[in-house]
Design an enzyme around this catalytic site. Structure first.
Site, PDB file in Angstrom:
ATOM      1  N   ASN A   1       0.763  -1.149  -0.020  1.00  0.00           N
ATOM      2  CA  ASN A   1       0.051  -0.012   0.035  1.00  0.00           C
ATOM      3  C   ASN A   1       1.070   1.128  -0.069  1.00  0.00           C
ATOM      4  O   ASN A   1       1.991   1.300   0.904  1.00  0.00           O
ATOM      5  CB  ASN A   1      -0.925   0.051   1.184  1.00  0.00           C
ATOM      6  CG  ASN A   1      -1.966  -1.131   1.116  1.00  0.00           C
ATOM      7  OD1 ASN A   1      -2.290  -1.428   0.042  1.00  0.00           O
ATOM      8  ND2 ASN A   1      -2.237  -1.565   2.399  1.00  0.00           N
TER       9      ASN A   1
ATOM     10  N   SER B   1      -0.797   3.069   6.471  1.00  0.00           N
ATOM     11  CA  SER B   1      -1.420   3.785   7.509  1.00  0.00           C
ATOM     12  C   SER B   1       0.113   3.796   8.294  1.00  0.00           C
ATOM     13  O   SER B   1       0.027   4.444   9.291  1.00  0.00           O
ATOM     14  CB  SER B   1      -2.276   2.860   8.414  1.00  0.00           C
ATOM     15  OG  SER B   1      -1.755   1.740   8.532  1.00  0.00           O
TER      16      SER B   1
ATOM     17  N   HIS C   1       6.665  -1.399   3.821  1.00  0.00           N
ATOM     18  CA  HIS C   1       6.431  -2.925   4.116  1.00  0.00           C
ATOM     19  C   HIS C   1       5.437  -3.444   3.094  1.00  0.00           C
ATOM     20  O   HIS C   1       4.494  -2.961   2.657  1.00  0.00           O
ATOM     21  CB  HIS C   1       5.383  -2.735   5.646  1.00  0.00           C
ATOM     22  CG  HIS C   1       4.308  -2.035   5.507  1.00  0.00           C
ATOM     23  ND1 HIS C   1       4.378  -0.719   5.829  1.00  0.00           N
ATOM     24  CD2 HIS C   1       2.993  -2.049   5.515  1.00  0.00           C
ATOM     25  CE1 HIS C   1       3.273  -0.092   5.891  1.00  0.00           C
ATOM     26  NE2 HIS C   1       2.286  -1.299   5.673  1.00  0.00           N
TER      27      HIS C   1
ATOM     28  N   HIS D   1       3.104  -6.579   2.437  1.00  0.00           N
ATOM     29  CA  HIS D   1       2.026  -7.541   3.001  1.00  0.00           C
ATOM     30  C   HIS D   1       2.200  -8.505   2.468  1.00  0.00           C
ATOM     31  O   HIS D   1       1.959  -8.746   0.946  1.00  0.00           O
ATOM     32  CB  HIS D   1       0.704  -6.946   2.837  1.00  0.00           C
ATOM     33  CG  HIS D   1       0.066  -5.967   3.753  1.00  0.00           C
ATOM     34  ND1 HIS D   1      -0.354  -5.684   5.027  1.00  0.00           N
ATOM     35  CD2 HIS D   1       0.415  -4.588   3.471  1.00  0.00           C
ATOM     36  CE1 HIS D   1      -0.537  -4.449   5.247  1.00  0.00           C
ATOM     37  NE2 HIS D   1      -0.059  -3.697   4.542  1.00  0.00           N
TER      38      HIS D   1
HETATM   39  P1  DGP Z   1      -0.687  -0.339   5.925  1.00  0.00           P
HETATM   40  O1  DGP Z   1      -1.980  -0.201   6.313  1.00  0.00           O
HETATM   41  O2  DGP Z   1      -0.512  -0.881   4.486  1.00  0.00           O
HETATM   42  O3  DGP Z   1       0.221   0.706   6.122  1.00  0.00           O
HETATM   43  O4  DGP Z   1      -0.178  -1.646   6.629  1.00  0.00           O
HETATM   44  C1  DGP Z   1      -0.002  -1.270   8.117  1.00  0.00           C
HETATM   45  C2  DGP Z   1      -0.309  -2.880   8.918  1.00  0.00           C
HETATM   46  O5  DGP Z   1       0.389  -2.847  10.116  1.00  0.00           O
HETATM   47  C3  DGP Z   1      -1.820  -3.036   9.196  1.00  0.00           C
HETATM   48  O6  DGP Z   1      -1.962  -4.299   8.433  1.00  0.00           O
HETATM   49  C4  DGP Z   1      -1.580  -3.401  10.713  1.00  0.00           C
HETATM   50  C5  DGP Z   1      -0.236  -3.647  10.980  1.00  0.00           C
HETATM   51  N1  DGP Z   1       0.117  -3.197  12.416  1.00  0.00           N
HETATM   52  C6  DGP Z   1      -0.265  -1.994  12.888  1.00  0.00           C
HETATM   53  N2  DGP Z   1       0.396  -1.857  14.037  1.00  0.00           N
HETATM   54  C7  DGP Z   1       1.195  -2.790  14.153  1.00  0.00           C
HETATM   55  C8  DGP Z   1       1.676  -3.418  15.440  1.00  0.00           C
HETATM   56  O7  DGP Z   1       1.970  -2.770  16.417  1.00  0.00           O
HETATM   57  N3  DGP Z   1       2.303  -4.600  15.366  1.00  0.00           N
HETATM   58  C9  DGP Z   1       2.155  -5.411  14.134  1.00  0.00           C
HETATM   59  N4  DGP Z   1       2.517  -6.596  14.191  1.00  0.00           N
HETATM   60  N5  DGP Z   1       1.592  -5.116  13.094  1.00  0.00           N
HETATM   61  C10 DGP Z   1       0.904  -3.782  13.183  1.00  0.00           C
END
Ligand code: DGP
Length: 119
Positions: free
Chosen positions: A92, A100, A105, A107
């Site tokens: 994303n 967000s 990153h 996925h």
């Molecule tokens: P995006 O919406 O593409 O920026 O993905 C961010 C992702 O990060 C979302 O799927 C949830 C994940 N995420 C948010 N906070 C944390 C966290 O503290 N730990 C982990 N393992 N994942 C998180």
């Protein structure tokens, strides 16, 4: 900030540094893979470069090798998870596309049927 810097205010930099716990499933010298806290599929793993860059395009700009390494680590995790070659990789990019966390990153999603186009 240089492209290789760590941002102390960045959530994923803090996970990379071990300051915030995460379920790490694989790692290399340049990348870390850990389970998403809010999984959208039976396998939902995030693969991040250790260096702080905002998104995939910036990573490609500063280090095409590290972008490839993120992708290769995702493939390794998919094999570990038994996905048998069927998985989806998503970057994303930008808030309008659902980004967000502004640390690049990838996925890795798998373990269920994937629809196209994604929502
Ligand atoms: P995006 O919406 O593409 O920026 O993905 C961010 C992702 O990060 C979302 O799927 C949830 C994940 N995420 C948010 N906070 C944390 C966290 O503290 N730990 C982990 N393992 N994942 C998180």
């Amino acid at each position: 900030m240089s492209a290789a810097a760590t941002d102390p205010d960045c959530l994923f930099c803090r996970i990379v540094a071990g300051e915030i716990p995460a379920e790490v499933v694989a790692e290399t010298d340049t990348s870390l893979a850990f389970r998403d806290v809010s999984p959208q599929a039976p396998t939902h793993v995030l693969v991040v470069p250790r260096r702080h860059v905002a998104d995939a395009g910036e990573l490609a700009d500063v280090s095409p090798t590290e972008l490839a390494e993120v992708t290769l680590l995702a493939r390794t995790v998919a094999q570990q998870e038994g996905l048998d070659g069927d998985y989806r990789l998503v970057f994303n990019t930008g808030p309008g596309a659902g980004q967000s966390v502004f640390h690049a990153h990838l996925h890795l999603l798998g373990g269920r049927a994937m629809k196209w186009p994604p929502g």
